[in-house]
Design a protein around this motif. Sequence first.
Motif, PDB file in Angstrom:
ATOM      1  N   PRO A  78       0.809  -1.226   0.000  1.00 29.34           N
ATOM      2  CA  PRO A  78       0.000   0.000   0.000  1.00 29.34           C
ATOM      3  C   PRO A  78       0.843   1.278   0.000  1.00 29.34           C
ATOM      4  CG  PRO A  78      -0.890  -1.570   1.562  1.00 29.34           C
ATOM      5  CD  PRO A  78       0.425  -2.123   1.091  1.00 29.34           C
ATOM      6  N   GLU A  79       2.106   1.188   0.408  1.00 32.27           N
ATOM      7  CA  GLU A  79       2.960   2.375   0.488  1.00 32.27           C
ATOM      8  C   GLU A  79       3.817   2.609  -0.754  1.00 32.27           C
ATOM      9  OE1 GLU A  79       3.043   0.031   3.086  1.00 32.27           O
ATOM     10  OE2 GLU A  79       1.536   1.181   4.187  1.00 32.27           O
ATOM     11  N   PHE A  80       4.223   1.550  -1.448  1.00 30.68           N
ATOM     12  CA  PHE A  80       5.138   1.717  -2.567  1.00 30.68           C
ATOM     13  C   PHE A  80       5.035   0.559  -3.549  1.00 30.68           C
ATOM     14  CE2 PHE A  80       7.484  -0.598   0.673  1.00 30.68           C
ATOM     15  CZ  PHE A  80       8.044  -1.646  -0.046  1.00 30.68           C
ATOM     16  N   VAL A  81       5.561   0.813  -4.752  1.00 32.24           N
ATOM     17  CA  VAL A  81       5.775  -0.227  -5.762  1.00 32.24           C
ATOM     18  C   VAL A  81       7.274  -0.238  -6.031  1.00 32.24           C
ATOM     19  CG1 VAL A  81       5.361  -0.910  -8.157  1.00 32.24           C
ATOM     20  CG2 VAL A  81       3.513   0.119  -6.827  1.00 32.24           C
ATOM     21  N   TYR A  82       7.885  -1.414  -5.901  1.00 28.19           N
ATOM     22  CA  TYR A  82       9.322  -1.564  -6.108  1.00 28.19           C
ATOM     23  C   TYR A  82       9.522  -2.569  -7.238  1.00 28.19           C
ATOM     24  CZ  TYR A  82      14.134  -3.071  -5.252  1.00 28.19           C
ATOM     25  OH  TYR A  82      15.460  -3.385  -5.399  1.00 28.19           O
ATOM     26  N   VAL A  83      10.312  -2.189  -8.251  1.00 19.83           N
ATOM     27  CA  VAL A  83      10.596  -3.067  -9.384  1.00 19.83           C
ATOM     28  C   VAL A  83      12.114  -3.161  -9.534  1.00 19.83           C
ATOM     29  CG1 VAL A  83      10.266  -3.451 -11.846  1.00 19.83           C
ATOM     30  CG2 VAL A  83       8.478  -2.310 -10.538  1.00 19.83           C
ATOM     31  N   ALA A  84      12.625  -4.392  -9.606  1.00 20.22           N
ATOM     32  CA  ALA A  84      14.066  -4.623  -9.796  1.00 20.22           C
ATOM     33  C   ALA A  84      14.232  -5.518 -11.011  1.00 20.22           C
ATOM     34  CB  ALA A  84      14.668  -5.281  -8.560  1.00 20.22           C
ATOM     35  N   ARG A  85      15.124  -5.131 -11.906  1.00 17.66           N
ATOM     36  CA  ARG A  85      15.382  -5.940 -13.097  1.00 17.66           C
ATOM     37  C   ARG A  85      16.827  -5.792 -13.521  1.00 17.66           C
ATOM     38  NH1 ARG A  85      11.920  -1.535 -15.934  1.00 17.66           N
ATOM     39  NH2 ARG A  85      10.167  -2.620 -15.083  1.00 17.66           N
ATOM     40  N   GLY A  86      17.295  -6.810 -14.250  1.00 20.94           N
ATOM     41  CA  GLY A  86      18.641  -6.789 -14.789  1.00 20.94           C
ATOM     42  C   GLY A  86      19.608  -7.608 -13.969  1.00 20.94           C
ATOM     43  N   ARG A  87      20.523  -8.276 -14.642  1.00 21.98           N
ATOM     44  CA  ARG A  87      21.543  -9.079 -13.961  1.00 21.98           C
ATOM     45  C   ARG A  87      22.861  -8.319 -13.958  1.00 21.98           C
ATOM     46  NH1 ARG A  87      21.222 -13.474 -11.224  1.00 21.98           N
ATOM     47  NH2 ARG A  87      19.703 -14.344 -12.642  1.00 21.98           N
ATOM     48  N   LEU A  88      23.373  -7.986 -15.122  1.00 21.64           N
ATOM     49  CA  LEU A  88      24.655  -7.293 -15.219  1.00 21.64           C
ATOM     50  C   LEU A  88      24.485  -5.806 -14.903  1.00 21.64           C
ATOM     51  CD1 LEU A  88      27.632  -7.514 -15.929  1.00 21.64           C
ATOM     52  CD2 LEU A  88      27.028  -7.173 -18.326  1.00 21.64           C
ATOM     53  N   PHE A  89      23.506  -5.180 -15.531  1.00 26.02           N
ATOM     54  CA  PHE A  89      23.183  -3.786 -15.262  1.00 26.02           C
ATOM     55  C   PHE A  89      21.875  -3.767 -14.479  1.00 26.02           C
ATOM     56  CE2 PHE A  89      25.646  -3.713 -19.198  1.00 26.02           C
ATOM     57  CZ  PHE A  89      26.677  -2.878 -18.810  1.00 26.02           C
ATOM     58  N   ARG A  90      21.965  -3.713 -13.162  1.00 26.80           N
ATOM     59  CA  ARG A  90      20.806  -3.796 -12.280  1.00 26.80           C
ATOM     60  C   ARG A  90      20.088  -2.459 -12.262  1.00 26.80           C
ATOM     61  NH1 ARG A  90      17.847  -7.802 -10.588  1.00 26.80           N
ATOM     62  NH2 ARG A  90      17.169  -7.664  -8.454  1.00 26.80           N
ATOM     63  N   ARG A  91      18.789  -2.505 -12.450  1.00 23.16           N
ATOM     64  CA  ARG A  91      17.961  -1.290 -12.399  1.00 23.16           C
ATOM     65  C   ARG A  91      16.835  -1.537 -11.425  1.00 23.16           C
ATOM     66  NH1 ARG A  91      13.423   0.566 -16.294  1.00 23.16           N
ATOM     67  NH2 ARG A  91      12.985   2.601 -15.421  1.00 23.16           N
ATOM     68  N   SER A  92      16.675  -0.653 -10.477  1.00 21.10           N
ATOM     69  CA  SER A  92      15.552  -0.772  -9.556  1.00 21.10           C
ATOM     70  C   SER A  92      14.860   0.579  -9.452  1.00 21.10           C
ATOM     71  CB  SER A  92      16.016  -1.254  -8.175  1.00 21.10           C
ATOM     72  OG  SER A  92      16.926  -0.359  -7.610  1.00 21.10           O
ATOM     73  N   ALA A  93      13.561   0.518  -9.257  1.00 21.51           N
ATOM     74  CA  ALA A  93      12.766   1.744  -9.131  1.00 21.51           C
ATOM     75  C   ALA A  93      11.778   1.573  -7.992  1.00 21.51           C
ATOM     76  CB  ALA A  93      12.028   2.027 -10.429  1.00 21.51           C
ATOM     77  N   THR A  94      11.671   2.595  -7.178  1.00 23.35           N
ATOM     78  CA  THR A  94      10.691   2.613  -6.095  1.00 23.35           C
ATOM     79  C   THR A  94       9.756   3.781  -6.342  1.00 23.35           C
ATOM     80  OG1 THR A  94      12.335   1.731  -4.573  1.00 23.35           O
ATOM     81  CG2 THR A  94      10.360   2.715  -3.602  1.00 23.35           C
ATOM     82  N   ILE A  95       8.475   3.484  -6.416  1.00 23.62           N
ATOM     83  CA  ILE A  95       7.478   4.520  -6.649  1.00 23.62           C
ATOM     84  C   ILE A  95       6.533   4.547  -5.452  1.00 23.62           C
ATOM     85  CG2 ILE A  95       5.706   5.393  -8.211  1.00 23.62           C
ATOM     86  CD1 ILE A  95       6.805   3.377 -10.299  1.00 23.62           C
TER      87      ILE A  95
END
Length: 166
Positions: A88-105
């Motif tokens: 309910p507080e956030f959406v967190y998305v993590a992707r990538g193995r070599l170049f890791r990208r994560s986003a918290t909304i």
Amino acid sequence: MSAELPAAGDPGAERLADAAVRYWNIRSVIGGASFLAACAGAVLIFRAEWMLFWGPWVVAPVVVLSVLLDVLMLNRVQFRSYSFTVTPEFVYVARGRLFRRSATIPTAQILNVETVQGPLLASMGLVTVRFTCLLDVDGVGPLTADRAERIRRAVLDRRADSEVAG
């Protein structure tokens, strides 16, 4: 109950639908076949001598090898390294193995939640969820339709609660 925000780059709590790899594999094959068809059309239309050599002997093998690399390895790596958490507080998305990208909304910053389902996704019973914010649009998917709806509901319900409280 509030979930703890993962550290940047950490995996999320949930994974994509198992059929996501099959979906990406089909898209890779369709993309490669479309490119080869466009190249063949160009050869037939322009009939340039250099195209008759480069097309079948260089371009086609490179496209076929790249599609095979996608299907046999890259799509599986993408699947294994893609995770997300929705609270309910956030959406967190993590992707990538070599170049890791994560986003918290933070859910308070999400303006809209959209589910997207083209013909290929629909035929496989999958949906993609997109979150619209002021500066960016991020998404999660492919997921099953019921999981996508649960995510959409969780974010929109939290948004409605914060608007009522504010």
